[in-house]
Design a protein around this motif. Structure first.
Motif, mmCIF file in Angstrom:
data_model
loop_
_atom_site.group_PDB
_atom_site.id
_atom_site.type_symbol
_atom_site.label_atom_id
_atom_site.label_comp_id
_atom_site.label_asym_id
_atom_site.label_seq_id
_atom_site.Cartn_x
_atom_site.Cartn_y
_atom_site.Cartn_z
ATOM 1 N N PHE B 28 46.835 -52.061 19.773
ATOM 2 C CA PHE B 28 46.794 -53.513 19.858
ATOM 3 C C PHE B 28 48.084 -53.981 20.510
ATOM 4 O O PHE B 28 49.055 -53.221 20.601
ATOM 5 C CB PHE B 28 46.606 -54.159 18.477
ATOM 6 C CG PHE B 28 47.540 -53.694 17.408
ATOM 7 C CD1 PHE B 28 48.803 -54.239 17.270
ATOM 8 C CD2 PHE B 28 47.147 -52.684 16.510
ATOM 9 C CE1 PHE B 28 49.661 -53.824 16.262
ATOM 10 C CE2 PHE B 28 48.007 -52.253 15.504
ATOM 11 C CZ PHE B 28 49.268 -52.828 15.382
ATOM 12 N N LEU B 36 48.358 -62.528 17.494
ATOM 13 C CA LEU B 36 47.313 -61.517 17.394
ATOM 14 C C LEU B 36 46.904 -61.443 15.939
ATOM 15 O O LEU B 36 47.753 -61.304 15.059
ATOM 16 C CB LEU B 36 47.852 -60.142 17.831
ATOM 17 C CG LEU B 36 46.952 -58.952 17.447
ATOM 18 C CD1 LEU B 36 45.753 -58.856 18.377
ATOM 19 C CD2 LEU B 36 47.730 -57.644 17.447
ATOM 20 N N ILE B 38 44.949 -59.213 13.166
ATOM 21 C CA ILE B 38 44.305 -57.941 12.866
ATOM 22 C C ILE B 38 43.450 -58.190 11.640
ATOM 23 O O ILE B 38 43.948 -58.590 10.590
ATOM 24 C CB ILE B 38 45.334 -56.826 12.583
ATOM 25 C CG1 ILE B 38 46.269 -56.668 13.788
ATOM 26 C CG2 ILE B 38 44.628 -55.519 12.274
ATOM 27 C CD1 ILE B 38 47.318 -55.578 13.601
ATOM 28 N N LYS B 46 44.881 -51.766 8.220
ATOM 29 C CA LYS B 46 45.630 -52.806 8.924
ATOM 30 C C LYS B 46 47.072 -52.911 8.436
ATOM 31 O O LYS B 46 47.995 -53.011 9.236
ATOM 32 C CB LYS B 46 44.892 -54.158 8.879
ATOM 33 C CG LYS B 46 44.454 -54.630 7.520
ATOM 34 C CD LYS B 46 43.462 -55.791 7.660
ATOM 35 C CE LYS B 46 43.282 -56.540 6.346
ATOM 36 N NZ LYS B 46 42.801 -55.732 5.227
ATOM 37 N N ASP B 224 44.429 -63.648 20.269
ATOM 38 C CA ASP B 224 43.696 -62.388 20.405
ATOM 39 C C ASP B 224 43.401 -61.814 19.024
ATOM 40 O O ASP B 224 44.091 -62.126 18.055
ATOM 41 C CB ASP B 224 44.535 -61.375 21.189
ATOM 42 C CG ASP B 224 44.740 -61.810 22.628
ATOM 43 O OD1 ASP B 224 43.781 -62.335 23.221
ATOM 44 O OD2 ASP B 224 45.862 -61.642 23.133
ATOM 45 N N ALA B 226 42.168 -58.104 16.874
ATOM 46 C CA ALA B 226 41.783 -56.696 16.788
ATOM 47 C C ALA B 226 41.036 -56.522 15.474
ATOM 48 O O ALA B 226 41.552 -56.873 14.420
ATOM 49 C CB ALA B 226 43.017 -55.803 16.827
ATOM 50 N N VAL B 233 40.676 -49.365 15.436
ATOM 51 C CA VAL B 233 40.368 -50.680 15.998
ATOM 52 C C VAL B 233 39.015 -50.528 16.674
ATOM 53 O O VAL B 233 38.858 -49.747 17.600
ATOM 54 C CB VAL B 233 41.438 -51.125 17.008
ATOM 55 C CG1 VAL B 233 40.999 -52.382 17.742
ATOM 56 C CG2 VAL B 233 42.759 -51.388 16.288
ATOM 57 N N GLU B 235 37.061 -53.245 17.769
ATOM 58 C CA GLU B 235 36.844 -54.239 18.820
ATOM 59 C C GLU B 235 38.123 -55.038 19.031
ATOM 60 O O GLU B 235 38.838 -55.356 18.086
ATOM 61 C CB GLU B 235 35.691 -55.192 18.450
ATOM 62 C CG GLU B 235 35.361 -56.173 19.568
ATOM 63 C CD GLU B 235 34.061 -56.951 19.348
ATOM 64 O OE1 GLU B 235 33.345 -56.675 18.375
ATOM 65 O OE2 GLU B 235 33.764 -57.838 20.170
ATOM 66 N N ARG B 236 38.419 -55.294 20.298
ATOM 67 C CA ARG B 236 39.580 -56.107 20.663
ATOM 68 C C ARG B 236 39.162 -57.124 21.690
ATOM 69 O O ARG B 236 38.364 -56.815 22.560
ATOM 70 C CB ARG B 236 40.634 -55.232 21.373
ATOM 71 C CG ARG B 236 41.588 -54.515 20.523
ATOM 72 C CD ARG B 236 42.407 -53.591 21.410
ATOM 73 N NE ARG B 236 43.537 -54.275 22.026
ATOM 74 C CZ ARG B 236 44.420 -53.653 22.814
ATOM 75 N NH1 ARG B 236 44.288 -52.375 23.108
ATOM 76 N NH2 ARG B 236 45.435 -54.320 23.305
ATOM 77 N N HIS B 313 38.318 -57.339 26.881
ATOM 78 C CA HIS B 313 37.455 -57.230 25.702
ATOM 79 C C HIS B 313 36.917 -55.810 25.594
ATOM 80 O O HIS B 313 36.217 -55.350 26.484
ATOM 81 C CB HIS B 313 36.313 -58.256 25.860
ATOM 82 C CG HIS B 313 35.404 -58.341 24.675
ATOM 83 N ND1 HIS B 313 34.238 -59.033 24.703
ATOM 84 C CD2 HIS B 313 35.500 -57.840 23.415
ATOM 85 C CE1 HIS B 313 33.635 -58.946 23.515
ATOM 86 N NE2 HIS B 313 34.400 -58.227 22.721
ATOM 87 N N SER B 315 35.266 -52.516 23.078
ATOM 88 C CA SER B 315 34.500 -52.208 21.874
ATOM 89 C C SER B 315 34.336 -50.695 21.770
ATOM 90 O O SER B 315 34.046 -50.019 22.755
ATOM 91 C CB SER B 315 33.140 -52.900 21.956
ATOM 92 O OG SER B 315 32.288 -52.439 20.942
#
Lengths: 321, 334
Positions: B28, B36, B38, B46, B224, B226, B233, B235-236, B313, B315
């Motif tokens: 991330f 950001l 998380i 996390k 953003d 994460a 992670v 998906e971001r 983006h 995944s």
């Protein structure tokens, strides 16, 4: 109008702390119809758990009366009162970690109420226990396991089976999902909804998660520092709050929707919640209220009906007098 | 270049009979002046991820087995040897979930806020205390002049969290890591704290890494996001990508498991059945395989790789593989 299943009239619960009195619940009146789910929301220290506990006789009330199906509940619960009312009223607790006896198996915990409160044979109790284990989404293999072997969600399922095995009419759910992860919360809410429908339960659902309370309950009651400040249909209260505290509470609730959050109006949330040892003389919210008037600091407003139609909203605020 | 960039982080903890793979590939990044978030459930890794960045993982039993964490291009994962001590507490600061247990009960609040200034900035005691008072004023604590001489037990939860923030920003960090900063607070107080963090971010152009499990807080705070699941992670993307163009089945699952409040809309919550995998013995394939409504054969044994859904983006899901377009279309363009 139906006769309410639970009718609370002017209930107070004070705790003595040396020279001081903690006004945990102060002059609360609330009636709950059979089959309805009433959500009770408020911040920590607002007295919502104490109200739930006092309702079931787990804490002794200081003043007021509670009626169940029209008959008055005892002022002080003795062993025989608990035995009598355990079949009608039960509680589901917040913390699935500390509310289960770590030295009893899941089967023993769930079946205990039947051993204490019914004259079923051992074999019958075992059958019913298994049946309930399955009803709450666990399986027979789990019977002999101890609480530490379960996840939080599974423990809450055990707590639900324990409370419902006597098939009560009325259940106080005290923050039943607060300690659980989001994905598990929905599992438990679903389960409660299903059981409510199949058993015809009436629930007092205590929580601080406003979105979840709105989703779960028919009516919402908002508590602040021991008093009820607003009662009405959940959707109406949520989308059209009348009391300034309800407005602040709902305005502070973050929505899982970025574009709506971007357009959110900044709430002018000021001040701190006063101490319960030193409850203000007038309206309890006056020191934080953006609309406070002179009268608010002197006179505590009473709950009164502000709208009828299909809402029957009760609000305790001088703005509506 | 991102201000803080964490890539392919792996952290494990030795336990009896093996190890728990707490973080199994976390990447991330956060830019200056941005936030950001998380997001993930308890046990998803996390907190361990950011504790690794802060050098707060106790070794042993913990061990960072792979990955980098670069602040302005310089790796700070190596601990004291890599100059971590000079960076932590000054350039990166952290606030914790439970302010009551994170503050020293035997020191006044003022002395605790002053400490980093004395240690890292060489302030005299008197200068540091004066600055501590200014910081408490900045974090909107009423009557700061007398409050600096009080002890943590004399503060409310919201005021303690503000004091923690005052302490964290004392050395004007460029990155503030906030681990569930409002989870222990009531919703009206949460709102005040989040507003305060945004105001301070604007003033100092600070980057914030916000750890939370509350998608409402994410929607309110993040640029953003994460999403973490089972140590990875999954998906971001930008906050809009994650909420409006969710690509990973877990993100979709989370969204449909929580109530949203749209007037007039009737919503049916769909729980995610089952439970996350045991990271003592992580599954060979996708960590979400057993709970995923779209699981395919390949997911069971082959760990998914990260696919680009869009420019910013990503995944970690086989559904985005080119041979799989059929399913992706079905799911994502209903």
């Amino acid at each position: 109008m139906n006769k309410p299943l639970i009718d609370i009239r002017n209930l107070s619960k004070h705790f003595d702390r040396g020279r001081h009195k903690i006004h945990a619940v102060d002059d609360v009146s609330l009636s709950i119809e059979a089959g309805e789910i009433v959500g009770l929301v408020g911040e920590s220290g607002s007295g919502k758990s104490t109200l739930g506990r006092t309702l079931l006789g787990l804490d002794r009330k200081t003043a007021g009366e509670i009626f169940y199906k029209g008959s008055k509940l005892p002022a002080v619960y003795r062993a025989k009162d608990f035995r009598r009312y355990a079949r009608s009223m039960q509680m589901i607790f917040q913390d699935p970690y500390s509310s289960l006896n770590p030295r009893m198996t899941a089967g023993e915990i769930i079946g205990e109420a039947l051993r204490l409160h019914s004259d079923l044979s051992k074999a019958n109790i075992a059958n019913r226990t298994e049946e309930w284990l399955v009803k709450v989404g666990l399986n027979i293999d789990h019977l002999g396991r101890y609480p530490h072997e379960f996840s939080g969600g599974q423990r809450q399922r055990i707590g639900i089976a324990r409370a419902l095995i006597l098939e009560p009419d009325f259940v106080v759910c005290d923050e039943p999902i607060s300690a659980l992860d989001v994905s598990v919360q929905a599992q438990i809410v679903d389960l409660l909804g299903e059981l409510k429908r199949s058993l015809g339960l009436t629930l007092l659902f205590i929580a601080h998660d406003l979105s979840m309370v709105r989703y779960v309950s028919d009516r919402m009651a908002v508590m602040y520092l021991g008093s009820l400040v607003e009662i009405g249909r959940s959707d109406r209260v949520f989308f059209d709050p009348k009391h300034p505290y309800t407005e602040l509470l709902i305005g502070s609730n973050p929505e899982p929707d970025p574009s709506r959050e971007r357009s959110r109006q900044k709430m002018h949330s000021i001040g701190e919640i006063p101490s319960q040892l030193d409850i203000p003389a007038g309206c309890r919210f006056a020191n934080r209220c953006p609309h406070a008037m002179a009268v608010c600091h002197d006179v505590n407003p009473a709950l009164r009906m502000v709208s009828h139609e299909d809402d029957e909203r009760l609000v305790a605020c001088h703005l509506y007098e | 270049m991102a201000l803080l960039e964490v890539s392919d982080l792996h952290v494990e903890f030795a336990v009896q009979g093996g190890s728990v793979q707490a973080v199994r590939g976390a990447s991330f990044s956060v830019n200056e002046g941005e936030t950001l978030a998380i997001v993930g459930e308890s046990g998803c890794g996390k907190t361990v991820s950011v504790q690794s960045v802060m050098g707060l993982i106790q070794t042993p039993p913990g061990r960072i087995t792979r990955g980098t964490a670069k602040l302005r291009g310089q790796d700070i994962l190596g601990g004291v040897a890599a100059g971590g001590r000079e960076i932590r507490g000054t350039d990166i600061a952290m606030i914790f979930q439970d302010p009551m247990s994170s503050l020293n009960p035997t020191m006044t609040v003022g002395a605790q806020i002053a400490e980093p200034l004395i240690v890292h900035r060489g302030y005299s005691h008197r200068q540091a205390m004066r600055r501590a008072q200014e910081l408490l004023e900045m974090t909107l604590i009423p009557d700061a002049a007398s409050r600096i001489n009080e002890y943590p037990f004399e503060f409310s939860g919201g005021m303690l969290q503000r004091s923690m923030i005052a302490m964290a920003i004392a050395c004007e960090p460029s990155v503030l890591i906030a681990d569930e900063p409002t989870t222990a607070l009531d919703v009206t107080i949460q709102s005040q704290i989040l507003d305060l963090m945004v105001d301070l971010q604007r003033t100092n152009n600070m980057a914030i890494v916000l750890i939370t499990h509350d998608l409402g807080v994410v929607a309110r705070m993040a640029n953003d996001v994460a999403v973490m699941y089972a140590g990875e992670v999954v998906e971001r993307g930008t906050v809009d990508d994650i909420f409006y163009r969710s690509a990973h089945p877990y993100t979709l699952g989370l969204k449909s498991a929580m109530p949203t409040n749209r007037q007039g809309a009737v919503q049916k919550l769909t729980p995610i059945e089952g439970a996350p995998p045991d990271l003592f013995d992580p599954p060979p394939g996708c960590g979400y395989y057993t709970r995923c409504p779209y699981a395919m054969e390949v997911c069971e044994a082959t760990p998914p790789i990260v696919f680009d859904v869009d420019r910013a983006h990503q995944s970690r899901c086989w559904l985005h593989h080119k041979d799989c377009l059929q399913q992706v279309t079905q799911i994502y363009r209903p």
